[in-house]
Write an enzyme that holds these catalytic residues in place. Structure first.
Site, PDB file in Angstrom:
ATOM      1  N   LYS A 144      29.557 -68.897  -1.664  1.00 39.23           N
ATOM      2  CA  LYS A 144      30.435 -70.026  -1.373  1.00 39.23           C
ATOM      3  C   LYS A 144      31.520 -69.549  -0.410  1.00 39.23           C
ATOM      4  O   LYS A 144      32.252 -68.612  -0.706  1.00 39.23           O
ATOM      5  CB  LYS A 144      31.057 -70.530  -2.670  1.00 39.23           C
ATOM      6  CG  LYS A 144      32.030 -71.676  -2.465  1.00 39.23           C
ATOM      7  CD  LYS A 144      32.440 -72.278  -3.791  1.00 39.23           C
ATOM      8  CE  LYS A 144      33.477 -73.355  -3.610  1.00 39.23           C
ATOM      9  NZ  LYS A 144      33.911 -73.911  -4.893  1.00 39.23           N
ATOM     10  N   LYS A 203      26.795 -72.590   0.042  1.00 37.72           N
ATOM     11  CA  LYS A 203      27.692 -73.726   0.264  1.00 37.72           C
ATOM     12  C   LYS A 203      28.779 -73.366   1.272  1.00 37.72           C
ATOM     13  O   LYS A 203      29.354 -72.298   1.133  1.00 37.72           O
ATOM     14  CB  LYS A 203      28.331 -74.087  -1.077  1.00 37.72           C
ATOM     15  CG  LYS A 203      29.344 -75.187  -0.998  1.00 37.72           C
ATOM     16  CD  LYS A 203      29.971 -75.435  -2.331  1.00 37.72           C
ATOM     17  CE  LYS A 203      31.147 -76.358  -2.126  1.00 37.72           C
ATOM     18  NZ  LYS A 203      32.036 -76.357  -3.234  1.00 37.72           N
TER      19      LYS A 203
END
Ligand code: PBG
Length: 328
Positions: free
Chosen positions: A198, A251
């Site tokens: 992330k 992400k």
């Protein structure tokens, strides 16, 4: 015989008609691989459009039922839940409470729609008054103190019927600690989908309005990854798999398609990609101006994420795709 045979290289032969194009199409989207994010807040009769994300709403529990009913009819049956509590405090107490917004949502939704697959975003940033993803000591996120809270949050979600836990805070050791906590509390079969790679991304801006979770000071760069890094993503993913992650996530998706492909080529667990809020809002804004064909762009974006290697796509476009684009 002496004449040289010229070989005609004509890839266009496979593009001439829609039949041959569909015959040779390499990647197909499937609504069953989509996860749709839902923002749930307290109160009754609330359906508040998120200003920065047209067509995306914060729902009270009674109202989210209508939304889920619609989505199930479209075969969108997996959801990731984000809770917006009434009160926030230093330790994010609502995240652990039996009366917390997520705990109540899990019970109510499962009661009404047992077939809905419910994933919870496991993080503290929506529940802390400072907006950071864990326990803060001396203005710094205390990694190890946070682990205990995540264990409690995971067990609480499990107790209230969640189908999969998705730790999203990039806290070192989170998967290991959560796995241990679940296993020692009779939740051995509950899967973990970790937000493993992330990035500290500027594309989360609109989400922070939606979830009311912007950090009140500082940023998340000391726990989320730098968008300049590639090797580090593989390191994170490998650690999470060793710690017991069943599914790993990259992400955001679009500026990180190379990372999705790297991961796909390296590991053998399912890969999820999160097509995040900023990626959504940019398309909505351009389409409002009629500068792009929204549905065609959405189809191309989602297909590119699949082509990069994502098995699972978390997207605010899932509903629109299922409703308007899928059949065409
Ligand atoms: C919570 C969380 C965030 C997103 C998903 N889970 C925000 C953040 O890390 O700041 C972003 C999702 C999006 O932008 O759509 N930690």
């Amino acid at each position: 015989m002496n004449e040289e045979i010229k070989i005609n290289k004509r890839p266009r032969r496979l593009r001439g008609t829609s039949s041959i194009r569909s015959l040779t199409q390499e990647n197909h989207l499937n609504v069953r691989n989509f996860v749709y994010p839902l923002f749930i807040r307290t109160g009754k009769n609330q359906k508040i459009e998120v200003e920065s994300m047209p067509d995306i709403y914060q729902f009270s529990i009674d109202q989210v039922m209508y939304e889920i009913e619609d989505l199930l009819k479209l075969n969108v049956d997996k959801f990731i839940l984000f809770g917006i509590p009434d009160k926030k405090d230093e330790y994010g107490s609502n995240a652990l409470s039996d009366n917390g917004i997520i705990q109540k949502s899990l019970v109510e939704i499962k009661k009404r729609f047992p077939e809905a697959f419910l994933i919870t975003d496991l993080c503290m940033c929506e529940y802390t008054d400072h907006g950071h993803c864990g326990i803060i000591k001396n203005e710094e996120l205390d990694n190890d103190a946070t682990l205990e809270y995540l264990q409690k949050q995971a067990i609480s979600h499990a107790k209230f019927g969640v189908d999969m836990i998705a730790p999203s805070g990039m806290i070192d050791g989170a998967v290991k600690y959560i796995r241990y906590a679940l296993d020692s509390n009779m939740f051995k079969n509950l899967p973990i989908m970790s937000y493993s790679a992330k990035f500290a991304s500027n594309f989360y801006g609109p989400f922070r309005y939606a979830a009311e979770s912007a950090p009140q000071y500082g940023d998340r760069k000391s726990y989320q990854m730098s968008f300049s890094n590639r090797n580090e993503a593989l390191k994170e993913v490998k650690i999470d798999i060793e710690e017991g992650a069943d599914i790993i996530m990259v992400k955001p998706a679009l500026s990180f398609l190379d990372i999705i492909r790297d991961v796909k080529n390296t590991v053998n667990v399912p890969i999820a990609a999160y097509n995040v809020s900023g990626e959504y809002s940019m398309v909505k804004a351009a389409s409002k101006q009629n500068w792009i064909d929204e549905n065609k762009i959405i189809n191309e974006i989602l297909t590119s994420i699949k082509r990069a290697g994502a098995d699972i796509i978390i997207s605010y476009f899932a509903k629109k795709y299922a409703k308007e684009i899928n059949q065409k």
